[in-house]
Design an enzyme around this catalytic site. Structure first.
Site, mmCIF file in Angstrom:
data_model
loop_
_atom_site.group_PDB
_atom_site.id
_atom_site.type_symbol
_atom_site.label_atom_id
_atom_site.label_comp_id
_atom_site.label_asym_id
_atom_site.label_seq_id
_atom_site.Cartn_x
_atom_site.Cartn_y
_atom_site.Cartn_z
ATOM 1 N NE ARG A 177 -3.032 0.277 3.200
ATOM 2 C CZ ARG A 177 -4.245 0.723 2.915
ATOM 3 N NH1 ARG A 177 -5.063 -0.029 2.228
ATOM 4 N NH2 ARG A 177 -4.649 1.900 3.329
ATOM 5 N NE ARG A 224 6.012 8.456 -4.583
ATOM 6 C CZ ARG A 224 5.218 8.900 -3.614
ATOM 7 N NH1 ARG A 224 5.719 9.628 -2.630
ATOM 8 N NH2 ARG A 224 3.934 8.628 -3.654
ATOM 9 N NE ARG A 231 -4.453 -5.425 16.142
ATOM 10 C CZ ARG A 231 -4.005 -5.733 17.339
ATOM 11 N NH1 ARG A 231 -4.378 -6.866 17.940
ATOM 12 N NH2 ARG A 231 -3.178 -4.919 17.962
ATOM 13 N NE ARG A 252 -3.301 6.097 12.004
ATOM 14 C CZ ARG A 252 -3.760 5.673 10.832
ATOM 15 N NH1 ARG A 252 -3.005 5.755 9.753
ATOM 16 N NH2 ARG A 252 -4.965 5.172 10.713
ATOM 17 C CD GLU A 273 -5.472 5.280 14.393
ATOM 18 O OE1 GLU A 273 -5.449 6.457 13.953
ATOM 19 O OE2 GLU A 273 -5.555 4.281 13.666
ATOM 20 C CE1 TYR A 314 -6.199 -1.011 5.301
ATOM 21 C CE2 TYR A 314 -4.297 -2.460 5.432
ATOM 22 C CZ TYR A 314 -4.887 -1.237 5.661
ATOM 23 O OH TYR A 314 -4.156 -0.234 6.251
ATOM 24 C CG ASP A 342 -7.406 2.374 0.567
ATOM 25 O OD1 ASP A 342 -7.400 2.047 1.767
ATOM 26 O OD2 ASP A 342 -6.379 2.491 -0.114
HETATM 27 N N1 UDP Z 1 3.056 0.794 8.232
HETATM 28 C C1 UDP Z 1 4.215 0.751 8.980
HETATM 29 N N2 UDP Z 1 4.761 1.922 9.399
HETATM 30 C C2 UDP Z 1 4.215 3.114 9.151
HETATM 31 C C3 UDP Z 1 3.021 3.166 8.398
HETATM 32 C C4 UDP Z 1 2.468 1.988 7.968
HETATM 33 O O1 UDP Z 1 4.722 -0.329 9.257
HETATM 34 O O2 UDP Z 1 4.758 4.139 9.609
HETATM 35 C C5 UDP Z 1 2.456 -0.490 7.785
HETATM 36 C C6 UDP Z 1 1.482 -1.036 8.815
HETATM 37 O O3 UDP Z 1 1.538 -2.435 8.787
HETATM 38 C C7 UDP Z 1 0.159 -0.526 8.300
HETATM 39 C C8 UDP Z 1 0.342 -0.648 6.804
HETATM 40 O O4 UDP Z 1 1.715 -0.316 6.597
HETATM 41 O O5 UDP Z 1 -0.919 -1.283 8.779
HETATM 42 C C9 UDP Z 1 -0.557 0.215 5.964
HETATM 43 O O6 UDP Z 1 -0.382 1.558 6.323
HETATM 44 P P1 UDP Z 1 -1.459 2.681 6.009
HETATM 45 O O7 UDP Z 1 -0.860 3.982 6.374
HETATM 46 O O8 UDP Z 1 -1.948 2.511 4.611
HETATM 47 O O9 UDP Z 1 -2.600 2.284 7.045
HETATM 48 P P2 UDP Z 1 -4.038 2.900 7.388
HETATM 49 O O10 UDP Z 1 -3.963 4.401 7.223
HETATM 50 O O11 UDP Z 1 -5.025 2.222 6.476
HETATM 51 O O12 UDP Z 1 -4.216 2.501 8.820
#
Ligand code: UDP
Length: 386
Positions: free
Chosen positions: A174, A178, A251, A281, A302, A350, A352
């Site tokens: 996801r 870059r 989860r 986060r 969170e 999962y 979006d």
């Molecule tokens: N992820 C991570 N570190 C980060 C951000 C994301 O390991 O700093 C991993 C984590 O497993 C997460 C997944 O990447 O569940 C997808 O991240 P995304 O930001 O897309 O999650 P969402 O916003 O859907 O919770």
């Protein structure tokens, strides 16, 4: 002859489907939702103390690569351009995410060009893994141990409550990596935030005299629903069957809300990647709408945990054990009549917002076509490969 449809769930799946059916075919639709609001987990509401538009179930950033989906959502309300930029905290330093040239140079204390950084990471990447089978292997294969351990291992363990080796590789796919200084979290061309929040988008979708919405109404498959020609169900598939084979793993997340004056963290989202920090986060929602002015600010820490009976399911885990269960539920669903399953919870994926919207539009098309041809409506909005 006019059809009677029942839609369970007033999130994007249910609202888009209802919108498409009611505007393109002869029908009346009842929508039920067990919550006291529409919008599902995309529900937004202005915070009473700050007037900031809060994403009640966590941050949602609309993005899509498809012009037709972008035009579709924009046909209901105004979206303003918004680019999601995320920071990560690791060992007392702040880095930009997704991993980009700035992250790489800062982390390794280098001044690489894109080509040099590409070569450097290629050397760190674990090339003994030729066909990555899970989250961890995928990460090691592409970015190597150092960046994986800093930015992904701890965060993922906290977020999913298991070892990343147990998770599908698709989860890490996801997020882009870059080799330039582009720190846009999303690769999709069209990205924005609805000025009046997501709930307003869905309100407009279902604003129609042939649609009736009933809130705080719980669905039960044992109800007498014979007045309806077809039911579209977007709740959790295991709940539909009263968990008869067991519970699918999800989860859930919980939020600790706090207030400050001015700007609390200087940006919308900071990820705490170290395992020792208990939350994943912090999001400060006023930064989603930089065109608005707010003196005070509200932010959310969170936390992620396993879903139990009374929790809202957020993230389908899709571990091997879950996939076995899912197969049982899908087989049982295929035996049902006059019912279709759609969306994140009913197909246990999962997804979006743009995936959900796209799939609901496609399903509505099939419903209309099949009704004209008098052929069965598909039971699932997707094909699952087990
Ligand atoms: N992820 C991570 N570190 C980060 C951000 C994301 O390991 O700093 C991993 C984590 O497993 C997460 C997944 O990447 O569940 C997808 O991240 P995304 O930001 O897309 O999650 P969402 O916003 O859907 O919770």
């Amino acid at each position: 002859m006019s059809k009677r449809y029942l839609v369970i769930g007033a999130g994007f799946s249910g609202c888009v489907l209802a919108n498409q059916l009611v505007t393109q075919s002869d029908c009346t639709i009842d929508i039920w939702d067990e919550r006291d609001h529409i919008g599902g987990n995309c529900h937004t509401k202005r915070d009473a103390e700050t007037n900031v538009m809060v994403h009640q179930y966590g941050p949602h950033i609309f993005n899509t690569g498809k012009k037709e989906i972008w035009d579709y959502v924009n046909s209901f309300v105004e979206f303003k351009p918004y680019v999601h930029r995320v920071k990560a905290v690791w060992k007392n330093a702040i880095y930009p995410l997704p991993v980009n040239l700035h992250t790489i140079n800062q982390f390794f204390n280098k001044t690489f060009t894109p080509a040099e950084a590409t070569d450097f990471l290629a050397k760190l990447a674990d090339k003994t893994i030729t066909d990555p089978q899970n989250f961890e292997e995928q990460a090691l294969h592409f970015i190597g141990k150092e960046l994986y351990e800093a930015f992904f291992y701890g965060y993922t363990k906290k977020q999913w409550g298991c070892e990343p080796t147990q998770l599908p590789a698709s989860i890490i796919n996801r997020i882009p990596v870059r080799f330039n200084y582009d720190d846009n979290y999303h690769n999709n061309q069209f990205t924005g935030i609805p000025v009046d929040g997501y709930t307003a988008v869905m309100e407009e979708m279902i604003r129609h005299t042939a649609i009736t919405v009933t809130l705080s109404k719980k669905f039960d498959a044992a109800m007498d629903l014979s007045e309806y020609d077809h039911i579209f169900y977007s709740g959790p598939i295991d709940a539909f069957f009263n968990f008869q084979y067991g519970r699918l793993g999800y989860r859930t997340v919980t939020f600790e809300k706090a207030y400050a004056t001015g700007d609390y963290q200087g940006t919308v989202q900071i990820n705490y990647c170290e395992e020792e920090v208990p939350y994943t986060r912090i999001t400060e929602h006023k930064h989603f709408t930089p065109w608005e002015q707010h003196e005070k600010t509200v932010y959310f820490k969170e936390y992620s945990k396993e879903t139990s009976e009374n929790d809202v399911p957020f993230y389908p885990k899709r571990l091997d054990v879950d996939k076995k269960l899912l197969k049982q539920y899908r087989d049982a669903a295929e035996k049902q009549q006059h019912i279709s399953f759609l969306g994140r919870l009913a197909t246990y994926r999962y997804m979006d917002m743009h995936h959900v919207i796209d799939e609901a539009i496609q399903l509505a098309k099939k419903v209309i076509e099949n009704t004209v041809k008098n052929t069965p409506i598909p039971v699932f909005s997707n094909v699952e490969v087990f």
